[in-house]
Design a protein around this motif. Structure first.
Motif, PDB file in Angstrom:
ATOM      1  N   PRO A 168      37.194  32.398  32.380  1.00 44.70           N
ATOM      2  CA  PRO A 168      39.218  33.515  32.957  1.00 44.70           C
ATOM      3  C   PRO A 168      39.844  33.079  32.870  1.00 44.70           C
ATOM      4  O   PRO A 168      40.159  32.552  31.802  1.00 44.70           O
TER       5      PRO A 168
ATOM      6  N   GLY B  87      45.310  35.804  36.774  1.00 45.90           N
ATOM      7  CA  GLY B  87      44.349  35.158  38.391  1.00 45.90           C
ATOM      8  C   GLY B  87      46.172  35.027  38.777  1.00 45.90           C
ATOM      9  O   GLY B  87      45.868  35.635  39.744  1.00 45.90           O
TER      10      GLY B  87
ATOM     11  N   GLU C 178      39.585  34.557  38.489  1.00 45.48           N
ATOM     12  CA  GLU C 178      40.719  34.092  37.460  1.00 45.48           C
ATOM     13  C   GLU C 178      41.016  32.530  37.337  1.00 45.48           C
ATOM     14  O   GLU C 178      41.699  32.318  36.427  1.00 45.48           O
TER      15      GLU C 178
END
Length: 98
Positions: free
Chosen positions: A13, A18, A61
């Motif tokens: 991630p 994110g 993420e």
């Protein structure tokens, strides 16, 4: 030999991406709430699907690097939600417009 799905879906991630997805989902939800509550507009369901897909991607993420499998599952769920918009748009477009 790793497949392209393993390289893209089950990769580590990225916190920056994110944060962008979560902020985008928050902006979409805020925009929808503003127009529905304050302006009296009708609810636009496609926007809710896009916001949910972005939120799922943002959560995926934001997970730690050790949770690659959970992150991949959330990414696949986000893809399924966003693909659902396309299917509904072709099969029953009136569901997205009302």
């Amino acid at each position: 030999m790793p497949s392209i799905i393993d390289e893209t879906v089950f990769r580590e991630p990225s916190r920056g991406v994110g944060l962008v997805f979560l902020c985008g989902a928050l902006l979409i939800a805020g925009q929808q709430a503003y127009y529905v509550i304050l302006k009296g507009a009708t609810l636009y369901y496609a926007t809710l699907f896009i916001g949910a897909g972005m939120a799922l991607s943002g959560i995926a993420e934001s997970l730690p690097k050790s949770r690659r499998r959970a992150s991949g599952a959330l990414r696949l769920t986000a893809i399924a939600v966003l693909a659902g918009i396309l299917v509904i748009g072709f099969v029953r477009p009136e569901l997205l417009l009302v």
